[in-house]
Write a protein that holds these residues in place. Sequence first.
Motif, PDB file in Angstrom:
ATOM      1  N   ALA A   1     -18.273 -97.726 -62.947  1.00 36.68           N
ATOM      2  CA  ALA A   1     -18.829 -95.778 -62.407  1.00 36.68           C
ATOM      3  C   ALA A   1     -19.621 -96.037 -61.663  1.00 36.68           C
ATOM      4  O   ALA A   1     -20.087 -97.397 -60.991  1.00 36.68           O
ATOM      5  N   LYS A   2     -19.909 -95.270 -60.492  1.00 35.27           N
ATOM      6  CA  LYS A   2     -20.870 -94.723 -59.748  1.00 35.27           C
ATOM      7  C   LYS A   2     -21.654 -94.592 -60.182  1.00 35.27           C
ATOM      8  O   LYS A   2     -22.153 -93.441 -61.165  1.00 35.27           O
ATOM      9  N   VAL A   3     -22.730 -94.967 -59.615  1.00 33.95           N
ATOM     10  CA  VAL A   3     -24.334 -94.670 -60.237  1.00 33.95           C
ATOM     11  C   VAL A   3     -24.892 -93.643 -59.441  1.00 33.95           C
ATOM     12  O   VAL A   3     -25.518 -94.293 -58.604  1.00 33.95           O
TER      13      VAL A   3
ATOM     14  N   ARG B   1     -34.451-101.478 -80.240  1.00 32.49           N
ATOM     15  CA  ARG B   1     -33.787-100.755 -81.360  1.00 32.49           C
ATOM     16  C   ARG B   1     -32.555-100.376 -82.322  1.00 32.49           C
ATOM     17  O   ARG B   1     -32.887 -99.962 -83.310  1.00 32.49           O
ATOM     18  N   CYS B   2     -31.965-100.140 -81.170  1.00 34.02           N
ATOM     19  CA  CYS B   2     -30.728 -99.451 -81.275  1.00 34.02           C
ATOM     20  C   CYS B   2     -29.686 -99.928 -80.450  1.00 34.02           C
ATOM     21  O   CYS B   2     -29.624-100.839 -79.195  1.00 34.02           O
ATOM     22  N   ARG B   3     -27.902 -99.423 -80.259  1.00 31.19           N
ATOM     23  CA  ARG B   3     -27.172 -99.753 -79.446  1.00 31.19           C
ATOM     24  C   ARG B   3     -27.277 -99.256 -78.719  1.00 31.19           C
ATOM     25  O   ARG B   3     -27.322 -97.450 -79.030  1.00 31.19           O
ATOM     26  N   LEU B   4     -26.733 -99.294 -76.975  1.00 33.52           N
ATOM     27  CA  LEU B   4     -26.428 -98.379 -76.635  1.00 33.52           C
ATOM     28  C   LEU B   4     -25.790 -97.764 -76.549  1.00 33.52           C
ATOM     29  O   LEU B   4     -26.948 -95.676 -76.420  1.00 33.52           O
TER      30      LEU B   4
ATOM     31  N   MET C   1     -33.014-100.762 -66.801  1.00 35.90           N
ATOM     32  CA  MET C   1     -32.330 -99.667 -66.118  1.00 35.90           C
ATOM     33  C   MET C   1     -31.050-101.141 -65.320  1.00 35.90           C
ATOM     34  O   MET C   1     -30.101-100.005 -66.063  1.00 35.90           O
ATOM     35  N   ILE C   2     -31.204-101.581 -64.553  1.00 31.75           N
ATOM     36  CA  ILE C   2     -29.785-102.063 -63.885  1.00 31.75           C
ATOM     37  C   ILE C   2     -28.786-102.994 -65.636  1.00 31.75           C
ATOM     38  O   ILE C   2     -27.427-102.381 -64.998  1.00 31.75           O
TER      39      ILE C   2
ATOM     40  N   LEU D   1     -23.359 -99.871 -68.669  1.00 30.24           N
ATOM     41  CA  LEU D   1     -22.149 -97.682 -69.221  1.00 30.24           C
ATOM     42  C   LEU D   1     -20.952 -97.871 -68.147  1.00 30.24           C
ATOM     43  O   LEU D   1     -20.388 -97.041 -67.904  1.00 30.24           O
ATOM     44  N   ARG D   2     -21.504 -99.017 -66.599  1.00 28.50           N
ATOM     45  CA  ARG D   2     -20.233 -98.854 -66.247  1.00 28.50           C
ATOM     46  C   ARG D   2     -19.181 -98.853 -67.152  1.00 28.50           C
ATOM     47  O   ARG D   2     -18.554 -98.309 -65.567  1.00 28.50           O
ATOM     48  N   GLU D   3     -18.897 -99.821 -67.364  1.00 30.61           N
ATOM     49  CA  GLU D   3     -17.299-100.139 -68.207  1.00 30.61           C
ATOM     50  C   GLU D   3     -16.729 -98.837 -68.335  1.00 30.61           C
ATOM     51  O   GLU D   3     -15.288 -99.330 -68.266  1.00 30.61           O
ATOM     52  N   VAL D   4     -17.045 -98.600 -69.021  1.00 31.90           N
ATOM     53  CA  VAL D   4     -16.717 -97.280 -69.847  1.00 31.90           C
ATOM     54  C   VAL D   4     -16.943 -96.013 -68.609  1.00 31.90           C
ATOM     55  O   VAL D   4     -15.988 -94.487 -69.713  1.00 31.90           O
TER      56      VAL D   4
END
Lengths: 267, 233
Positions: free
Chosen positions: A3-5, A68-71, A103-104, A110-113
Amino acid sequence: MSAKVITVTSGKGGVGKTTLTANLSAALAGLGHKVTAIDADIGLRNLDVVMGLENRIVYDLVDVIEGRCRLRQAMIKDKRKTDLYLIPAAQTRDKMAVSPSDMILVCDQLREVMDYIIIDSPAGIERGFQNAIAPADQALVITNPEISAVRDADRIIGLIESEEKGPAQLIVNRLKPKMVARGDMLSVDDILEVLAVDLVGVIPEDESILISTNQGLPVTMAAVDGTIAGQAFNNIARRLSGEDVPFLDLTPKTSVIDRVRDWLNGK
Amino acid sequence: MAVLMSESITIKGVRDGLLIILPNDGDFASVYTLLQTEIEQKHQFLMGSRIILQCKKRPLTEFQLHSILTLFAKHELSLHTVLGERMETRDAARALGLGTRLAGSSTDLDGNVIRERKTAVTTLPPEANSLLLRETFRSGRSVRHDGHIIIIGDVNPGAEITAGGNVIVWGRLRGLVHAGAYGDETAVICALDLNPTQLRIADKIAIPPQENGRKPTPEQAAIRNGQIIAEAW
């Protein structure tokens, strides 16, 4: 997939970062991209309200970072679009709960998906901005046609360059073509002369924006795309995904009726 | 018993763990730096300890307390209880899920009587353990309490109330409330005007429907047949 951020920032508050993030995310999703919007304004979150997803928040960005949780659990799926997600900010914490490296890490997962990750930066140039810009591949600076906003945009463009995230790209928001024509408002050219960066969009002042943010329904998501601001947002989305889209013609209409009305109003 | 003195931070070994007493004067930044040096110097001695932080008259915000918590975590210290005379300090500690008094003691470790807030009834037995708060909770405030929470005032959107037991709001409830946070499905949430962003009871989550022109009426939310239902109170 990678993904592009894109980080949306401005320095000054209230110029339209959150509105741009919400509408751009929805517009990109409308073009068939997989999009996640992230609210990096920890403690003063708004993106969830503007996107109309406030009441669906269970976990937030800080919950992900503190384990506390998964992404996936913190990603709220916007049911109105196929692949649009929001990771909300925590409201009861502050900027120090997140670090640039956090943040990185989140964005790298997230970039993967995803195709696009749009980060809504808080106002200011401190920790919140550092957090928002750290994972960015591209920075969008939004400004209004007024001196103070342009000053702050200039400052933030400098900071983006020193973080080696440049060159920043510019969006001018809330332009009133009639005021520009009368010489009462900075024109896009005036702004570009000061800032000397690439322009990716001009959004005219449009009442429908206020209505849509209050309803939690971004204009780019509305079924009938009738608003001029909505068109401008959609054009920005298409330019960012590589299309060559001409800028909207915003020169004021000079029909006889308009001129008479202006004359009657003493303009 | 080890007694370590520095310029103004005192560290003592006590029955419940290690007691760190913050000085009353000096701004937060200087106290934080003192604390940091102290911990770094005595890292070997302190590592792995359960910490009780005595703030005395010093008001600490949630943010400040959180930065202390992060500092402790970095040095493998677990902050367990925060003692202090200031209400904001104890609010901040509760919001971060920390204890604010030591079991079975009405005095602090200096022998001073801990002055409990008049409105905070925390001396009842656990089954009747309630926290009474007379204030309006604006966006960004959060309160966490093991027992019941009673609020005389409003809860605005962006505020979060988490209770192990029931929650009663004598006012408008427009924020987020989680009752029965440890899994008690019999917990209820009552408000004079129940119009929340989201309600949670035990592990159930409900988003109330948006009703136009609703008239505020007292309602109670409870789990009925596995779902959170609001009914007239």
